[in-house]
Design a protein around this motif. Sequence first.
Motif, PDB file in Angstrom:
ATOM      1  N   LEU A   1      22.354  -0.916  76.730  1.00 45.21           N
ATOM      2  CA  LEU A   1      22.860  -1.142  75.379  1.00 45.21           C
ATOM      3  C   LEU A   1      23.916  -0.123  74.963  1.00 45.21           C
ATOM      4  CD1 LEU A   1      19.565  -2.156  73.559  1.00 45.21           C
ATOM      5  CD2 LEU A   1      21.353  -3.610  74.478  1.00 45.21           C
ATOM      6  N   THR A   2      24.052   0.965  75.724  1.00 50.00           N
ATOM      7  CA  THR A   2      25.135   1.897  75.393  1.00 50.00           C
ATOM      8  C   THR A   2      26.316   1.718  76.338  1.00 50.00           C
ATOM      9  OG1 THR A   2      24.141   3.630  76.745  1.00 50.00           O
ATOM     10  CG2 THR A   2      23.577   3.625  74.422  1.00 50.00           C
ATOM     11  N   ALA A   3      26.232   0.704  77.201  1.00 52.98           N
ATOM     12  CA  ALA A   3      27.362   0.407  78.080  1.00 52.98           C
ATOM     13  C   ALA A   3      28.323  -0.525  77.343  1.00 52.98           C
ATOM     14  CB  ALA A   3      26.858  -0.256  79.358  1.00 52.98           C
ATOM     15  N   PRO A   4      29.594  -0.505  77.749  1.00 53.98           N
ATOM     16  CA  PRO A   4      30.562  -1.343  77.034  1.00 53.98           C
ATOM     17  C   PRO A   4      30.438  -2.821  77.396  1.00 53.98           C
ATOM     18  CG  PRO A   4      31.658  -0.122  78.777  1.00 53.98           C
ATOM     19  CD  PRO A   4      30.228   0.322  78.761  1.00 53.98           C
TER      20      PRO A   4
ATOM     21  N   ASN B   1      32.641  -1.658  71.980  1.00 53.18           N
ATOM     22  CA  ASN B   1      33.018  -1.543  73.392  1.00 53.18           C
ATOM     23  C   ASN B   1      34.052  -0.453  73.629  1.00 53.18           C
ATOM     24  OD1 ASN B   1      31.193  -3.501  73.889  1.00 53.18           O
ATOM     25  ND2 ASN B   1      32.671  -5.126  74.323  1.00 53.18           N
TER      26      ASN B   1
ATOM     27  N   ARG C   1      18.004  -2.283  67.097  1.00 52.35           N
ATOM     28  CA  ARG C   1      18.868  -1.216  66.591  1.00 52.35           C
ATOM     29  C   ARG C   1      18.535  -0.866  65.156  1.00 52.35           C
ATOM     30  NH1 ARG C   1      24.074  -3.148  69.302  1.00 52.35           N
ATOM     31  NH2 ARG C   1      23.904  -1.928  71.184  1.00 52.35           N
ATOM     32  N   TYR C   2      18.077  -1.869  64.409  1.00 54.84           N
ATOM     33  CA  TYR C   2      17.902  -1.673  62.964  1.00 54.84           C
ATOM     34  C   TYR C   2      16.465  -1.386  62.587  1.00 54.84           C
ATOM     35  CZ  TYR C   2      22.560  -3.532  62.969  1.00 54.84           C
ATOM     36  OH  TYR C   2      23.894  -3.708  63.228  1.00 54.84           O
TER      37      TYR C   2
ATOM     38  N   TYR D   1      26.334   8.891  78.482  1.00 58.05           N
ATOM     39  CA  TYR D   1      25.116   9.240  77.741  1.00 58.05           C
ATOM     40  C   TYR D   1      23.962   9.491  78.697  1.00 58.05           C
ATOM     41  CZ  TYR D   1      21.293   8.696  74.323  1.00 58.05           C
ATOM     42  OH  TYR D   1      20.178   8.880  73.542  1.00 58.05           O
TER      43      TYR D   1
ATOM     44  N   LEU E   1      30.193   0.977  65.463  1.00 57.77           N
ATOM     45  CA  LEU E   1      29.697  -0.362  65.127  1.00 57.77           C
ATOM     46  C   LEU E   1      30.816  -1.401  65.074  1.00 57.77           C
ATOM     47  CD1 LEU E   1      26.978   0.347  62.425  1.00 57.77           C
ATOM     48  CD2 LEU E   1      26.678  -0.157  64.844  1.00 57.77           C
TER      49      LEU E   1
ATOM     50  N   ARG F   1      32.117   2.884  73.200  1.00 56.18           N
ATOM     51  CA  ARG F   1      31.150   3.169  74.258  1.00 56.18           C
ATOM     52  C   ARG F   1      31.824   3.512  75.570  1.00 56.18           C
ATOM     53  NH1 ARG F   1      27.374  -1.931  73.149  1.00 56.18           N
ATOM     54  NH2 ARG F   1      26.617  -1.336  71.097  1.00 56.18           N
ATOM     55  N   LYS F   2      33.028   2.952  75.792  1.00 50.49           N
ATOM     56  CA  LYS F   2      33.751   3.277  77.025  1.00 50.49           C
ATOM     57  C   LYS F   2      34.060   4.771  77.094  1.00 50.49           C
ATOM     58  CE  LYS F   2      36.013  -0.836  78.654  1.00 50.49           C
ATOM     59  NZ  LYS F   2      37.078  -1.766  78.340  1.00 50.49           N
TER      60      LYS F   2
ATOM     61  N   ASN G   1      21.020   8.899  69.729  1.00 48.33           N
ATOM     62  CA  ASN G   1      20.934   7.452  69.900  1.00 48.33           C
ATOM     63  C   ASN G   1      21.859   6.720  68.939  1.00 48.33           C
ATOM     64  OD1 ASN G   1      19.172   7.205  72.031  1.00 48.33           O
ATOM     65  ND2 ASN G   1      17.352   7.333  70.754  1.00 48.33           N
TER      66      ASN G   1
ATOM     67  N   THR H   1      25.580   7.199  70.135  1.00 50.96           N
ATOM     68  CA  THR H   1      25.937   6.370  71.292  1.00 50.96           C
ATOM     69  C   THR H   1      25.826   4.877  71.002  1.00 50.96           C
ATOM     70  OG1 THR H   1      23.650   6.550  72.038  1.00 50.96           O
ATOM     71  CG2 THR H   1      25.231   8.067  73.004  1.00 50.96           C
ATOM     72  N   GLY H   2      25.366   4.536  69.797  1.00 56.45           N
ATOM     73  CA  GLY H   2      25.295   3.121  69.438  1.00 56.45           C
ATOM     74  C   GLY H   2      24.030   2.435  69.882  1.00 56.45           C
ATOM     75  N   TYR H   3      23.062   3.188  70.369  1.00 58.05           N
ATOM     76  CA  TYR H   3      21.805   2.560  70.791  1.00 58.05           C
ATOM     77  C   TYR H   3      20.988   2.157  69.557  1.00 58.05           C
ATOM     78  CZ  TYR H   3      17.184   2.014  72.892  1.00 58.05           C
ATOM     79  OH  TYR H   3      15.956   1.528  73.269  1.00 58.05           O
ATOM     80  N   LEU H   4      20.984   3.024  68.568  1.00 55.03           N
ATOM     81  CA  LEU H   4      20.367   2.699  67.290  1.00 55.03           C
ATOM     82  C   LEU H   4      21.479   2.595  66.259  1.00 55.03           C
ATOM     83  CD1 LEU H   4      17.313   5.116  67.034  1.00 55.03           C
ATOM     84  CD2 LEU H   4      17.275   2.675  67.508  1.00 55.03           C
ATOM     85  N   SER H   5      21.179   1.942  65.156  1.00 59.10           N
ATOM     86  CA  SER H   5      22.158   1.966  64.087  1.00 59.10           C
ATOM     87  C   SER H   5      21.604   2.824  62.966  1.00 59.10           C
ATOM     88  CB  SER H   5      22.437   0.562  63.591  1.00 59.10           C
ATOM     89  OG  SER H   5      21.421   0.204  62.701  1.00 59.10           O
TER      90      SER H   5
END
Lengths: 234, 355
Positions: free
Chosen positions: A81-84, B70, A232-233, B78, B66, B73-74, B45, B48-52
């Motif tokens: 989920l942290t990959a693009p 993409n 995520r939320y 992490y 958010l 994250r590129k 987290n 890195t966008g794993y959690l919001s």
Amino acid sequence: MKAVLKREIRSYFTSPIGYVCIAVLLALFGYWYYIVMLAGSSSNIPYVYSYMLSYCMMIIPILTMKTISDDQKNKTDQALLTAPVSVLSIVMGKFLAAFFVFFVAITGTLLPSVAISFFGAPNWTEILGNYVGTLLYGGAMIAIGVFISSLTVSQIIAAIGTFAVSILLVIIGQISSSVSGTWIAEVVKWISFESRYDPFTQGQFNLSSVVYFISVMAVFVFFTTRKIESRRYR
Amino acid sequence: MIEVKNLTKRYGSNVALDHVSFTVEDGTILGFLGPNGAGKSTTMNIVTGYLSATEGTVSISGHDILDEPNEARKLIGYLPELPPLYLDMTVQEYLNFMYDLKKVKLPREKHIREICSLTKIQNVYKRLIGNLSKGYRQRVGIAQALLGNPPVLILDEPTVGLDPKQIIEIRNLIKNLGRNHTIILSSHILSEVQAVCERVIIINSGKLVADGATDRLAHDLSTDHRIIARIAGPEHEVLHAIRAMDKVVEVVSMGEKEPGVYEYHIEADLDQDIRRDLFALLTRKGWPLMSSRNTDLTLEEIFLRLTSGENHFTEQERRVLLGGKADKDGEEDENTEDVRKAAMDAVNEEGGEEE
């Protein structure tokens, strides 16, 4: 998607799961083939295939049980989920990998008929009807199984849950007969996987059933992505 | 550059992060300190966008995590708290999988080989990850984060489970990477942060409690304003006399250390050297000063004091910790008692919330 698909397929075959599922399905099918053909001295090959549904119900929960739940349990979803890449492509990768294993197993069941076709003329319309119907049914059930796997971190619960739902979707047709005549019966019959699957066993290509099964796949793949995104939320 | 603004995360009624903001410039190694459950991993987290986040924004080099997930994250490599490893894969398979997943464009063979030699995992390259020791798994996790050479690295406790030799190797590796990467590194090992990071952020109970250059933080809090003195004389009177001195914020007696000699912890206003005044006072009163030394607050002590719930910092020190200038407090020097009281009140309130 390709990366996830490749990894998942490899994972099915580096662990015994893929082999066991394919082997069990083919063994059960082969045994039934033998019983009907030789012991029952019948030539009704499609009749053999019409029992595929129950075999599929056994292996599909095993194929899908760890698709998402394992990632959540081992925290490997943090890498995914942290990959693009989009969540949809991750889910599609996992769905298609399970479907691929299922596809290999079901395609394997054509072998006995191919062998027989050298010596006789099996009814290929009905056999292929069964084949396509089983694939569609399996696809829909796999999508549901993947979704159920996303609801839990326990593989066992995912497997039993998927098994329960697959039974429910078949016996729901019998419920329709007990409440016949009402609109509920119509709705229930419309949902029933069995009544959708049956036309294929008679070699009919029922477009509405094809659309139905494909819609179920699409809807549950979508549900799965939403479920994963909703984490995520929390 | 990593910009974190007003990050708040609530799990139900439980506030895991409370309006945390910070910015990390390019080429900085930021240490992220805090006790267990302070919100370190949650912050990482979210970054890195794993959690919001419930509130607030994160942007990586201008890309919102958010809005443009993409693109953002590129730019990130992490390493989560638990390395996200597939135990049924070999190191080779896993790194190739992550290479594909991250859509890395660099030449595959060469790039993976370089990373393996950086993290020293060549000798386990063909082995199943499930059979590797914790140290090796950790290094495979670091290798995975380095794939694609992302400009931003987020490492959650990267040296956990390594032996001392490996720890030094990995620290050196991170230091070297810090020359051309932006790194956030969380740790509960303070010497590690002191050794590796240029800047440190301390969070406790979801709140940012300190933010500053690693050296400066320790330095600013260990200047002459804090003295441990042993004074021969009647305890009560000495306490009273010292408390009456200008610029003294707090005096605490630590009890009788030698016959008739008491030890006192004396705290003055920041940037105030009271040693001369203290000496003059003691001379006047005829109380011999048996010994005197400055307390050197190490990062460890700062950390402990910030996070233990007792022995809190005064208001002015807090300001230093959060990057404000101590000079601003000049005008408040006259009524330090009030400032101290206010600070203590704030502290007590906070202590209540932590429960």
